[in-house]
Structures are given as structure tokens and as C-alpha cells.
Scaffold this motif. Structure first.
Motif, PDB file in Angstrom:
ATOM      1  N   MET A  51       0.649  -1.120   0.046  1.00  6.46           N
ATOM      2  CA  MET A  51      -0.120  -0.088   0.175  1.00  6.46           C
ATOM      3  C   MET A  51       1.082   1.207   0.104  1.00  6.46           C
ATOM      4  N   GLY A  52       1.741   1.279   0.544  1.00  7.22           N
ATOM      5  CA  GLY A  52       2.799   2.347   0.815  1.00  7.22           C
ATOM      6  C   GLY A  52       3.510   2.585  -0.649  1.00  7.22           C
ATOM      7  N   ILE A  53       3.948   1.704  -1.286  1.00 10.99           N
ATOM      8  CA  ILE A  53       4.237   2.034  -2.629  1.00 10.99           C
ATOM      9  C   ILE A  53       3.460   2.470  -3.526  1.00 10.99           C
ATOM     10  N   TYR A  55      -0.503   3.037  -3.449  1.00  6.68           N
ATOM     11  CA  TYR A  55      -1.653   3.894  -2.879  1.00  6.68           C
ATOM     12  C   TYR A  55      -0.950   5.259  -2.229  1.00  6.68           C
ATOM     13  N   GLY A  56      -0.117   4.826  -1.240  1.00  6.57           N
ATOM     14  CA  GLY A  56       0.428   6.078  -0.364  1.00  6.57           C
ATOM     15  C   GLY A  56       1.447   6.609  -1.094  1.00  6.57           C
ATOM     16  N   GLY A  57       2.108   6.079  -2.061  1.00  4.50           N
ATOM     17  CA  GLY A  57       3.110   6.724  -2.717  1.00  4.50           C
ATOM     18  C   GLY A  57       2.916   6.887  -4.153  1.00  4.50           C
ATOM     19  N   ILE A  58       2.773   6.239  -5.057  1.00  4.74           N
ATOM     20  CA  ILE A  58       2.604   6.550  -6.484  1.00  4.74           C
ATOM     21  C   ILE A  58       1.306   7.291  -6.734  1.00  4.74           C
ATOM     22  N   ALA A  59       0.261   6.853  -6.140  1.00  9.03           N
ATOM     23  CA  ALA A  59      -1.107   7.588  -6.204  1.00  9.03           C
ATOM     24  C   ALA A  59      -1.072   8.853  -5.870  1.00  9.03           C
ATOM     25  N   GLN A  60      -0.324   9.219  -4.629  1.00  7.40           N
ATOM     26  CA  GLN A  60      -0.177  10.667  -4.193  1.00  7.40           C
ATOM     27  C   GLN A  60       0.731  11.365  -4.932  1.00  7.40           C
ATOM     28  N   ILE A  61       1.977  11.070  -5.789  1.00 10.53           N
ATOM     29  CA  ILE A  61       2.617  11.733  -6.523  1.00 10.53           C
ATOM     30  C   ILE A  61       2.049  12.208  -7.762  1.00 10.53           C
ATOM     31  N   ILE A  62       1.193  11.124  -8.162  1.00 15.38           N
ATOM     32  CA  ILE A  62       0.332  11.345  -9.565  1.00 15.38           C
ATOM     33  C   ILE A  62      -0.577  12.442  -9.109  1.00 15.38           C
ATOM     34  N   GLY A  83       3.734  11.509  -0.935  1.00 16.20           N
ATOM     35  CA  GLY A  83       3.767  10.349  -1.715  1.00 16.20           C
ATOM     36  C   GLY A  83       5.180   9.712  -1.658  1.00 16.20           C
ATOM     37  N   MET A  84       6.264  10.852  -1.676  1.00 14.57           N
ATOM     38  CA  MET A  84       7.768  10.439  -1.564  1.00 14.57           C
ATOM     39  C   MET A  84       8.032   9.884  -0.115  1.00 14.57           C
ATOM     40  N   PHE A  85       7.463  10.299   0.986  1.00 16.31           N
ATOM     41  CA  PHE A  85       7.318   9.756   2.255  1.00 16.31           C
ATOM     42  C   PHE A  85       7.188   8.360   2.371  1.00 16.31           C
ATOM     43  N   TRP A  86       6.121   7.932   1.758  1.00 13.56           N
ATOM     44  CA  TRP A  86       5.575   6.509   1.807  1.00 13.56           C
ATOM     45  C   TRP A  86       6.808   5.569   0.969  1.00 13.56           C
ATOM     46  N   LEU A  87       7.291   6.230  -0.148  1.00  9.87           N
ATOM     47  CA  LEU A  87       8.284   5.481  -0.993  1.00  9.87           C
ATOM     48  C   LEU A  87       9.676   5.370   0.119  1.00  9.87           C
TER      49      LEU A  87
END
Length: 200
Positions: A51-53, A55-62, A83-87
């Protein structure tokens, strides 16, 4: 249309969808799941990291890139950063397991979380001009980061458990805010209140 100098001025209407619900839901759902783990209710697992990669990461960056296109500096900064925090969080958890780097100690994690708490507090100040709902999201997120930072600095696992419950609240506040924007747009009126500030 034409201006006084007989030059043609073309106005382009922005017809792109509102990316904020995507960003808020990507943040909110992932935050709830992580903090269920922080509260000691479930173990850390690939479910949370996945989820972190994505939805939390890529989806937020988008969502952040879309907000940049809409000239929304606050949302672009917030969604791209978190988004970068989650990655980064997933990287911190996985690199030691893969033998690529040493696991951070409590002081290192505390410093990491404190800096994100400081960033979030400044962003919270920005929400004072946006909406009550976002004030709750960013205010509770600031508290979450600081509780987790203190917990890691001191090694106080009880404090991390308490932070987990506070983080569940924070995540659900973001989920509410994102879904409220979706429902209100679908119905063309405010069904779920978010307490938007009046524009001056």
C-alpha cells in the motif's frame, strides 16, 4: 476574444478532474493500515508496504503532479511530498532486509519523523486558509509524527502504540475529506461538510 491591440487572446478552460480525493484517499487508507500496526493490532507486513508503494506513494505523486498542472502549490507540495514519504518509508523497511543498508536506530528514525512533523506543522498553517477538514488532517498528522518521533527517540513502545490510535484517527479524517469531495461533486452540493474557508 480580442483585446484593444487587436490581438487574439485564447483562454484555455481546465476540464481535468479534481485530483485531491485521490491524494487524500491514498494518504488516508495507507495511514490507517500502518497505524493499526503501530497500535499493535496487526504485524508489519507486505500488505502495508505494498500500500505504501502504490497507493500511499505512487497515487499521491500522481495527484501532486495533477495539482501542479492546476497551479495549486499547496496541494502539489503536500501530495508529492507525502507520496515520497511513503516510498522512503518502504525503502527504510526493505533495504536492511535485502542487505543493502544498515537498519536505522531509534535516534535516526526519530530524526526522520521529527523532520516530517516539522514540515507537516508548517503545512498545517497553510490549511488555516483552506478548510476545517484539512486542518484536522494536518493537525492530527503533526501530532502523529511528533508522538512517533518521541517514541523512537526514547524507545517508548507504549507511546508508539498510543500514536497508532491517533494515526488511525488521522487517516480516517483524510478518508472522510477525500470522499466528501467526491460525494459533494457528484451531487453538485455540499452533502458532507468540509468547512471550506471563504475566499477573500
Amino acid at each position: 476574444m480580442q483585446n484593444s491591440n487587436n490581438r487574439t487572446v485564447v483562454s484555455i478552460k481546465d476540464t481535468a478532474a479534481n485530483p485531491a480525493p485521490l491524494g487524500l484517499l491514498g494518504f488516508g487508507l495507507t495511514t490507517v493500515l500502518l497505524n493499526i500496526s503501530n497500535a499493535g493490532l496487526i504485524p508489519m507486513s507486505a500488505m502495508i508496504l505494498g500500500m505504501g508503494i502504490f497507493y500511499g506513494g505512487i497515487a499521491q505523486i500522481i495527484a501532486g503532479i495533477m495539482e501542479w498542472k492546476k497551479n495549486n502549490t499547496f496541494a502539489a507540495t503536500a501530495f508529492t511530498s507525502y507520496g515520497m514519504f511513503w516510498l522512503a518509508f518502504v525503502t527504510i523497511k526493505t533495504m536492511p532486509v535485502l542487505g543493502l543498508a544498515a537498519a536505522p536506530d531509534g535516534k535516526a528514525l526519530g530524526a526522520f519523523l521529527f523532520m516530517w512533523g516539522l514540515f507537516t506543522f508548517v503545512m498545517f498553517i497553510g490549511t488555516l486558509r483552506i478548510s476545517r477538514a484539512l486542518q484536522i488532517v494536518f493537525g492530527s498528522l503533526t501530532i502523529l509524527f511528533m508522538l512517533l518521533a518521541i517514541g523512537d527517540f526514547t524507545g517508548n513502545h507504549s507511546l508508539i502504540n498510543i500514536a497508532g490510535y491517533e494515526g488511525i484517527f488521522c487517516g480516517f479524517s483524510a478518508i472522510y475529506t477525500g470522499l466528501a469531495q467526491v460525494i459533494n461533486e457528484v451531487y453538485g452540493k455540499e452533502i458532507l461538510p468540509i468547512g471550506a474557508m471563504a475566499k477573500k
